[in-house]
Design a protein around this motif. Structure first.
Motif, short mmCIF file in Angstrom:
data_model
loop_
_atom_site.label_atom_id
_atom_site.label_comp_id
_atom_site.label_asym_id
_atom_site.label_seq_id
_atom_site.Cartn_x
_atom_site.Cartn_y
_atom_site.Cartn_z
N TRP A 65 0.89 -0.58 0.15
CA TRP A 65 0.24 -0.58 0.15
C TRP A 65 0.89 1.17 0.07
CZ3 TRP A 65 -1.36 -4.18 3.22
CH2 TRP A 65 -2.83 -4.77 3.26
N GLN A 66 1.83 1.26 0.02
CA GLN A 66 2.78 2.71 0.39
C GLN A 66 2.56 3.75 1.90
OE1 GLN A 66 1.32 1.87 -3.33
NE2 GLN A 66 2.91 0.13 -2.55
N ARG A 67 1.92 2.59 2.55
CA ARG A 67 1.45 2.75 4.12
C ARG A 67 2.50 2.68 4.63
NH1 ARG A 67 -4.22 3.41 3.76
NH2 ARG A 67 -3.83 3.54 5.94
N GLN A 68 2.52 3.62 5.96
CA GLN A 68 3.14 3.55 7.34
C GLN A 68 1.65 2.56 8.17
OE1 GLN A 68 6.00 7.03 7.85
NE2 GLN A 68 7.43 6.63 6.60
N GLN A 69 0.68 3.21 7.94
CA GLN A 69 -0.17 3.09 8.81
C GLN A 69 -1.41 2.19 8.49
OE1 GLN A 69 -0.72 7.49 10.53
NE2 GLN A 69 0.15 6.25 12.31
N LEU A 70 -1.95 1.51 9.33
CA LEU A 70 -3.67 1.16 9.08
C LEU A 70 -4.50 1.76 9.74
CD1 LEU A 70 -4.23 -1.26 11.48
CD2 LEU A 70 -2.59 -2.79 10.76
N ASP A 71 -6.18 1.57 9.36
CA ASP A 71 -6.98 2.17 9.92
C ASP A 71 -7.99 1.35 10.77
OD1 ASP A 71 -6.63 4.75 7.94
OD2 ASP A 71 -7.07 2.76 6.86
N PHE A 72 -7.58 0.03 11.14
CA PHE A 72 -8.41 -0.98 12.21
C PHE A 72 -7.77 -1.55 12.07
CE2 PHE A 72 -11.49 0.62 8.45
CZ PHE A 72 -12.36 2.18 8.95
N LEU A 73 -7.69 -1.78 14.03
CA LEU A 73 -7.64 -3.28 14.34
C LEU A 73 -8.01 -4.44 14.90
CD1 LEU A 73 -5.43 -5.18 15.35
CD2 LEU A 73 -4.61 -3.86 17.32
N VAL A 74 -8.47 -5.36 14.45
CA VAL A 74 -10.31 -6.50 15.28
C VAL A 74 -8.77 -7.41 15.79
CG1 VAL A 74 -11.83 -7.62 14.38
CG2 VAL A 74 -10.93 -6.18 13.02
N ASN A 75 -9.68 -7.00 16.86
CA ASN A 75 -8.84 -8.56 17.82
C ASN A 75 -9.79 -9.61 18.03
OD1 ASN A 75 -5.86 -7.36 18.71
ND2 ASN A 75 -6.84 -6.18 19.81
N ASN A 76 -9.61 -10.75 17.17
CA ASN A 76 -10.43 -11.69 17.12
C ASN A 76 -9.88 -12.83 17.42
OD1 ASN A 76 -13.10 -13.08 15.68
ND2 ASN A 76 -11.67 -13.73 14.83
N ALA A 77 -8.99 -13.85 16.95
CA ALA A 77 -8.88 -14.13 17.39
C ALA A 77 -8.52 -15.16 18.40
CB ALA A 77 -6.77 -15.10 17.29
N GLY A 78 -9.20 -16.57 18.61
CA GLY A 78 -8.63 -17.28 20.17
C GLY A 78 -9.34 -18.43 19.75
N GLY A 79 -9.17 -19.50 20.89
CA GLY A 79 -9.75 -19.99 20.70
C GLY A 79 -10.37 -20.65 22.36
N GLY A 80 -11.38 -22.15 22.51
CA GLY A 80 -12.62 -22.04 24.06
C GLY A 80 -11.81 -23.27 24.88
N ILE A 81 -12.04 -23.38 25.86
CA ILE A 81 -12.11 -24.92 26.61
C ILE A 81 -12.73 -24.99 26.90
CG2 ILE A 81 -9.67 -25.34 26.83
CD1 ILE A 81 -9.55 -24.09 29.58
N ASN A 82 -13.87 -26.33 27.72
CA ASN A 82 -14.64 -26.27 28.46
C ASN A 82 -14.58 -27.25 29.06
OD1 ASN A 82 -17.65 -27.42 29.41
ND2 ASN A 82 -18.44 -26.55 27.46
N ALA A 83 -14.02 -26.78 30.10
CA ALA A 83 -14.23 -27.40 31.66
C ALA A 83 -14.27 -26.97 32.62
CB ALA A 83 -12.33 -27.91 31.55
#
Length: 261
Positions: A92-110
């Motif tokens: 993109w010839q850019r130094q910055q982005l506009d949006f960050l979505v912290n979505n990654a992860g998983g779960g446990i059932n215990a």
């Protein structure tokens, strides 16, 4: 008197979405792409899935890049930030982005009595510590006036047996996001929390999607009478990042269809 119209084109918007090779992250990436946003997505093990998402985004006429990231390993975040910096410059010839979505992860059932220290640490490292320190490392790469969306869970409000460790980590994200909103406010960066309810994905072994009895039980507890599909959540995420939502910050938005009201 005549005026000269500005020839400056609107800046192309770029979003970084973690864990976007499948499920909610994938849906968010595609919803954003349909509305003109380019994306950087991350994956942990699903390289082929990530490549498919990149192809899907490109088919919508947008640019996409996939990078590998383990959100549970904070020691890798500085190197990852450099990869993002390089991707922005190269694509993109850019130094910055506009949006960050912290979505990654998983779960446990215990059950509480059976949860191991290793399981607890995994939930904290993946969700709470990961969101905290990944955002910290990426702050120089987020443009002033940008937006951050952190992913929590409806389980931080209502309770079901077996999710104490997972929900505790997600509850921490709710608090962390308010502090982020306060401290990043002077840069014009808004920070909000999206808290999905039960969604028909492969989360938790695909129980909500594949166990018809569980699905019907949850639907009966939900005001809108069904469990969510990934696109329900992806559309909500896109709405919180785009359009007229810039004056919303420090808020937790639950997307559960009205579960256990």
């Amino acid at each position: 008197m005549t005026t000269t119209a500005s020839t400056e084109l609107p800046r192309q918007r770029i979003a970084l979405i973690t864990g976007a090779n499948r499920g909610l992250g994938r849906s968010t990436a595609l919803h954003l792409a349909r509305q003109g946003v380019d994306v950087i997505i991350t994956y942990l093990n699903g390289a082929a899935q990530a490549a498919d998402v990149v192809a899907d985004v490109q088919a919508l006429g947008r640019r996409a890049v996939a990078l590998r990231l383990d959100v549970g390993t904070a020691a890798s975040f500085a190197g990852f930030a450099e990869q993002v910096r390089s991707a922005l410059a190269a694509n993109w010839q850019r130094q910055q982005l506009d949006f960050l979505v912290n979505n990654a992860g998983g779960g446990i059932n215990a059950a509480l009595a059976d949860t191991t220290e290793e399981q607890f640490d995994l939930m904290i490292n993946t969700h709470l510590k990961g969101t905290f320190f990944l955002t910290q490392k990426l702050l120089p790469l987020i443009a002033d006036g940008g937006r951050i969306l952190n992913t929590s869970s409806g389980l931080a409000r209502f309770t079901f047996p077996g999710y104490a460790a997972y929900a505790s980590a997600k509850g921490g994200i709710d608090v962390l996001s308010r502090y982020m909103a306060l401290e990043l406010g002077p840069r014009g960066i808004s920070v909000n929390v999206l808290a999905p309810g039960p969604v028909e994905t492969d989360f938790g072994g695909g129980a909500v999607r594949d166990d018809s009895a569980l699905n019907q039980q949850l639907a009966a507890m939900t005001a809108l009478g069904r469990t969510a599909m990934p696109d329900d959540i992806g559309a909500t995420a896109a709405a919180l990042l785009l359009g007229g939502s810039g004056w919303i910050t420090g808020q937790r938005i639950e997307a559960s269809g009205g579960l256990l009201l």
